[in-house]
Scaffold this motif. Structure first.
Motif, PDB file in Angstrom:
ATOM      1  N   ILE A  53       0.839  -1.203   0.000  1.00  0.00           N
ATOM      2  CA  ILE A  53       0.000   0.000   0.000  1.00  0.00           C
ATOM      3  C   ILE A  53       0.871   1.250   0.000  1.00  0.00           C
ATOM      4  CG2 ILE A  53      -1.774   1.287   1.242  1.00  0.00           C
ATOM      5  CD1 ILE A  53      -2.679  -1.354   2.494  1.00  0.00           C
ATOM      6  N   GLN A  54       1.917   1.234   0.845  1.00  0.00           N
ATOM      7  CA  GLN A  54       2.806   2.388   0.930  1.00  0.00           C
ATOM      8  C   GLN A  54       3.414   2.715  -0.426  1.00  0.00           C
ATOM      9  OE1 GLN A  54       6.909   1.992   2.361  1.00  0.00           O
ATOM     10  NE2 GLN A  54       6.339   3.295   4.092  1.00  0.00           N
ATOM     11  N   ILE A  69      -4.963  13.702  -8.691  1.00  0.00           N
ATOM     12  CA  ILE A  69      -4.447  13.074  -7.478  1.00  0.00           C
ATOM     13  C   ILE A  69      -5.386  13.343  -6.311  1.00  0.00           C
ATOM     14  CG2 ILE A  69      -2.516  13.033  -5.846  1.00  0.00           C
ATOM     15  CD1 ILE A  69      -0.749  13.995  -8.187  1.00  0.00           C
ATOM     16  N   PRO A  70      -5.832  12.294  -5.625  1.00  0.00           N
ATOM     17  CA  PRO A  70      -6.721  12.504  -4.470  1.00  0.00           C
ATOM     18  C   PRO A  70      -5.983  13.190  -3.340  1.00  0.00           C
ATOM     19  CG  PRO A  70      -6.012  10.221  -4.586  1.00  0.00           C
ATOM     20  CD  PRO A  70      -5.520  10.888  -5.848  1.00  0.00           C
ATOM     21  N   HIS A  71      -6.651  14.101  -2.645  1.00  0.00           N
ATOM     22  CA  HIS A  71      -6.010  14.826  -1.551  1.00  0.00           C
ATOM     23  C   HIS A  71      -6.305  14.188  -0.197  1.00  0.00           C
ATOM     24  CE1 HIS A  71      -4.964  18.813  -3.663  1.00  0.00           C
ATOM     25  NE2 HIS A  71      -5.118  17.876  -4.556  1.00  0.00           N
ATOM     26  N   SER A  72      -7.063  13.147  -0.180  1.00  0.00           N
ATOM     27  CA  SER A  72      -7.333  12.461   1.075  1.00  0.00           C
ATOM     28  C   SER A  72      -7.529  10.984   0.799  1.00  0.00           C
ATOM     29  CB  SER A  72      -8.589  13.031   1.756  1.00  0.00           C
ATOM     30  OG  SER A  72      -9.719  12.810   0.958  1.00  0.00           O
ATOM     31  N   SER A  73      -7.343  10.184   1.833  1.00  0.00           N
ATOM     32  CA  SER A  73      -7.500   8.746   1.681  1.00  0.00           C
ATOM     33  C   SER A  73      -8.126   8.166   2.931  1.00  0.00           C
ATOM     34  CB  SER A  73      -6.134   8.094   1.433  1.00  0.00           C
ATOM     35  OG  SER A  73      -6.259   6.695   1.302  1.00  0.00           O
ATOM     36  N   SER A  74      -9.026   7.236   2.746  1.00  0.00           N
ATOM     37  CA  SER A  74      -9.671   6.567   3.869  1.00  0.00           C
ATOM     38  C   SER A  74      -9.198   5.121   3.884  1.00  0.00           C
ATOM     39  CB  SER A  74     -11.191   6.646   3.735  1.00  0.00           C
ATOM     40  OG  SER A  74     -11.813   5.973   4.795  1.00  0.00           O
ATOM     41  N   LEU A  75      -8.270   4.809   4.770  1.00  0.00           N
ATOM     42  CA  LEU A  75      -7.756   3.463   4.874  1.00  0.00           C
ATOM     43  C   LEU A  75      -8.292   2.806   6.135  1.00  0.00           C
ATOM     44  CD1 LEU A  75      -4.016   4.052   3.879  1.00  0.00           C
ATOM     45  CD2 LEU A  75      -5.681   2.727   2.583  1.00  0.00           C
ATOM     46  N   PHE A  76      -8.625   1.535   6.018  1.00  0.00           N
ATOM     47  CA  PHE A  76      -9.068   0.693   7.136  1.00  0.00           C
ATOM     48  C   PHE A  76     -10.484   0.978   7.603  1.00  0.00           C
ATOM     49  CE2 PHE A  76      -4.385   1.140   7.650  1.00  0.00           C
ATOM     50  CZ  PHE A  76      -4.063  -0.110   7.157  1.00  0.00           C
ATOM     51  N   PHE A  77     -11.181   1.865   6.955  1.00  0.00           N
ATOM     52  CA  PHE A  77     -12.607   2.014   7.235  1.00  0.00           C
ATOM     53  C   PHE A  77     -13.260   2.784   6.090  1.00  0.00           C
ATOM     54  CE2 PHE A  77     -10.503   5.609   9.261  1.00  0.00           C
ATOM     55  CZ  PHE A  77     -11.281   6.697   8.915  1.00  0.00           C
ATOM     56  N   VAL A 204     -13.263  -2.225  -0.490  1.00  0.00           N
ATOM     57  CA  VAL A 204     -12.019  -1.868   0.178  1.00  0.00           C
ATOM     58  C   VAL A 204     -11.109  -1.212  -0.858  1.00  0.00           C
ATOM     59  CG1 VAL A 204     -12.174  -3.718   1.888  1.00  0.00           C
ATOM     60  CG2 VAL A 204     -10.975  -4.128  -0.271  1.00  0.00           C
ATOM     61  N   SER A 205     -10.261  -0.304  -0.407  1.00  0.00           N
ATOM     62  CA  SER A 205      -9.357   0.383  -1.338  1.00  0.00           C
ATOM     63  C   SER A 205      -8.289  -0.559  -1.870  1.00  0.00           C
ATOM     64  CB  SER A 205      -8.686   1.567  -0.632  1.00  0.00           C
ATOM     65  OG  SER A 205      -9.640   2.493  -0.174  1.00  0.00           O
ATOM     66  N   TYR A 206      -7.813  -1.448  -1.005  1.00  0.00           N
ATOM     67  CA  TYR A 206      -6.776  -2.416  -1.363  1.00  0.00           C
ATOM     68  C   TYR A 206      -7.108  -3.758  -0.715  1.00  0.00           C
ATOM     69  CZ  TYR A 206      -3.956   1.797  -2.264  1.00  0.00           C
ATOM     70  OH  TYR A 206      -3.491   2.994  -2.727  1.00  0.00           O
ATOM     71  N   PHE A 207      -6.822  -4.845  -1.410  1.00  0.00           N
ATOM     72  CA  PHE A 207      -6.970  -6.167  -0.787  1.00  0.00           C
ATOM     73  C   PHE A 207      -6.093  -6.254   0.451  1.00  0.00           C
ATOM     74  CE2 PHE A 207      -5.009 -10.370  -0.280  1.00  0.00           C
ATOM     75  CZ  PHE A 207      -6.128 -11.099   0.096  1.00  0.00           C
ATOM     76  N   GLU A 208      -4.875  -5.708   0.354  1.00  0.00           N
ATOM     77  CA  GLU A 208      -3.935  -5.754   1.479  1.00  0.00           C
ATOM     78  C   GLU A 208      -4.512  -5.053   2.711  1.00  0.00           C
ATOM     79  OE1 GLU A 208      -1.632  -5.955  -2.356  1.00  0.00           O
ATOM     80  OE2 GLU A 208      -3.229  -4.697  -1.555  1.00  0.00           O
ATOM     81  N   GLU A 209      -5.266  -4.000   2.471  1.00  0.00           N
ATOM     82  CA  GLU A 209      -5.920  -3.270   3.558  1.00  0.00           C
ATOM     83  C   GLU A 209      -6.886  -4.182   4.302  1.00  0.00           C
ATOM     84  OE1 GLU A 209      -9.424   0.154   3.814  1.00  0.00           O
ATOM     85  OE2 GLU A 209      -8.219  -0.074   1.990  1.00  0.00           O
ATOM     86  N   ALA A 210      -7.622  -5.010   3.553  1.00  0.00           N
ATOM     87  CA  ALA A 210      -8.585  -5.932   4.164  1.00  0.00           C
ATOM     88  C   ALA A 210      -7.870  -6.961   5.032  1.00  0.00           C
ATOM     89  CB  ALA A 210      -9.396  -6.629   3.071  1.00  0.00           C
TER      90      ALA A 210
END
Length: 223
Positions: A53-54, A69-77, A204-210
């Protein structure tokens, strides 16, 4: 095309299941180490997925035009408006102890940053080998997400990327305990679901996030 999507979803669900089974065995094999210690091998597993993800977050500013380019990101929820739609309270920022801080180390910890300007990111890369990264209390802010033990830059995205890429430097971060999310949210590697109603909330944004999210649930259950 439809069959390919079905196969892909089944594959992701199986991969998530396998990952959690592996995580359970790693925790069982290391009961002599505190689950809350960063030295526990389970956090190395989290790092394996988090590094992907990083890397993607930093690649995005290179492969995308400035204004896409997105200025914000919602990871893990899921995003707040979707949680509200499902009557799920976002409790992670309620009553946060502002004195509860840790020091994140770019050489030891996984830290996410979301650079949003191609020009400023190029400038940061030009200084990559010219200077040591130093913390600026007026510019740099970060959160430290428990129980995942992952840092997220919330201000100073471009200059912080220097520290991340060089794996040098450290800075204070506000601890955010995300454990309350496990009460209301679950994921199958493809979507977030309302745990009570079983309805889809969002992808989910990324499978790895899940994977990280569900390993976090496992860690939380062992505390």
């Amino acid at each position: 095309m439809f069959k390919i999507k079905i196969k892909s979803k089944k594959r992701n669900r199986k991969k998530l299941k396998n990952s959690i089974e592996m995580a359970k065995k790693i925790i069982e094999d290391n009961q002599n180490i505190s689950i809350e210690s960063i030295e526990h091998p389970i956090y190395r597993v989290i790092h394996i997925f988090a590094l992907s993800i990083q890397s993607d977050l930093l690649q995005h500013v290179i492969t995308t035009r400035e204004y896409d380019i997105p200025h914000s990101s919602s990871l893990f929820f899921p995003k707040y408006d979707l949680l509200k739609k499902h009557n799920i309270q976002l409790k992670i920022y309620d009553g946060v102890d502002t004195t509860n801080k840790v020091t994140i180390d770019f050489n030891r910890d996984i830290v996410f940053s979301l650079p949003w300007s191609t020009g400023r990111f190029r400038g940061a890369l030009q200084n990559l080998n010219r200077e040591n990264w130093s913390y600026d209390p007026l510019n740099h802010r970060a959160e430290y997400l428990e129980p995942f033990k992952i840092g997220v830059i919330t201000n100073g995205f471009h200059s912080s990327s220097l520290g991340i890429l060089n794996r040098k430097g450290s800075m204070p971060a506000q601890v955010i305990d995300m454990s309350s999310l496990f009460e209301s949210i679950e994921t199958d590697g493809i979507y977030y679901y309302n745990k009570k109603t079983k309805k889809k909330i969002s992808k989910v944004s990324y499978f790895e996030e899940a994977v990280i999210f569900e390993i976090g649930r496992l860690i939380n259950s062992k505390k």
